[in-house]
Design an enzyme around this catalytic site. Structure first.
Site, short mmCIF file in Angstrom:
data_model
loop_
_atom_site.label_atom_id
_atom_site.label_comp_id
_atom_site.label_asym_id
_atom_site.label_seq_id
_atom_site.Cartn_x
_atom_site.Cartn_y
_atom_site.Cartn_z
N HIS A 6 4.37 20.78 3.24
CA HIS A 6 3.67 20.81 1.96
C HIS A 6 4.55 21.31 0.82
O HIS A 6 5.37 22.21 0.99
CB HIS A 6 2.42 21.67 2.06
N ASP A 7 4.39 20.68 -0.34
CA ASP A 7 5.01 21.10 -1.60
C ASP A 7 6.52 20.94 -1.63
O ASP A 7 7.18 21.46 -2.53
CB ASP A 7 4.63 22.55 -1.94
N GLY A 19 7.62 24.63 4.13
CA GLY A 19 6.97 24.38 2.85
C GLY A 19 7.84 24.78 1.66
O GLY A 19 8.68 25.67 1.75
#
Length: 257
Positions: free
Chosen positions: A120-121, A138
């Site tokens: 994520h991200d 992440g």
């Protein structure tokens, strides 16, 4: 468009001209797929994912899935994939989180080889290559033209500078500087990526300036701030040297030496 009759495509998905979707593929809600992109059999494209033109998603890849983050509260977050991106078998790419900016991005012409993972991200520039099994935690930021060897593991919030190459099986816990060959556990630079830079057409003037800067910063025991001041005073200020210095100055995790 060519959509196999066994594929599942959500009514809210938007597929452009020339998109091909193979048998038993799944296209989730609010997905947008650009012209000429191919989604092979058994591939999974989850919700709120945008895929550019002329991409290829191989069998059993799964992109746009929820973040593997216990703080995630099912908020609306996104995955954005650029043009001409190649995602091989069993690759996984997660959407962003609300606390992390809400978007995971893959730039144009990236290649994600089998079993690699983008958490994520993460923010990937253009033409990033991740070899088999490479894994990003992440919030990792990777600049343009970076190569990651097989089974590389990168800690969350770490940055990798442009045209760096990370050797296979490396464990990356600090920022890795641009233009360098880096490897090891814990990963650190072991020289300039000279062959890669020559292939990219870098001039001899630029290469010599980068070599001089590299020697001062990474081959002496001079404290990092003093080494950077020495580079500014002694090394020609070509754009690549300036970028190297800016990358180091903006590091929050520290640059590996």
């Amino acid at each position: 468009m060519e959509i196999h009759p066994t594929a599942v495509v959500h009514d809210s998905a938007q597929l452009a001209l020339g998109v091909k979707v193979g048998a038993f593929a799944h296209i989730g809600p609010e997905v947008s797929i650009g012209p000429g992109t191919r989604v092979d059999h058994h591939a999974n494209i989850e919700r709120l994912t945008t895929i550019g033109a002329d991409c290829h998603i191989w069998p059993y890849a799964s992109v746009g899935t929820d973040p593997q983050d216990l703080k995630f509260g099912d908020e609306r977050t996104f995955l954005q994939i650029g043009d001409r991106v190649l995602i091989r078998e069993f690759v996984t790419v997660n959407r962003g989180t609300g606390e992390g900016g809400g978007v995971t991005r893959l730039g144009d012409e990236c290649l994600l080889m089998a079993y690699s993972h983008v958490a994520h991200d993460c923010q990937l520039g253009q033409r990033v290559i991740m070899a088999n099994g490479a894994t990003l935690g992440g919030h990792v930021h990777i600049e343009d033209y970076v190569g990651l060897g097989g089974m590389v593991a990168i800690h969350q919030f770490t940055r990798i500078g442009t045209r760096a190459y990370i050797g296979g099986m490396s464990g990356v816990a600090q920022d890795q500087p641009p233009y360098c060959l880096c490897e090891g556990n814990r990963c650190k630079p072991h020289g300039l990526n000279v062959i890669g830079l020559k292939r990219a057409g870098f001039s001899e003037e630029t290469l010599e300036a980068l070599k001089a800067a590299y020697r001062i910063i990474f081959r002496t025991h001079t404290p990092i701030q003093k080494a950077m001041e020495q580079v500014r005073a002694e090394v020609p200020g070509v754009p690549e040297v300036i970028h190297l210095l800016d990358f180091i100055a903006s590091s929050e995790r520290g640059v590996a030496r």
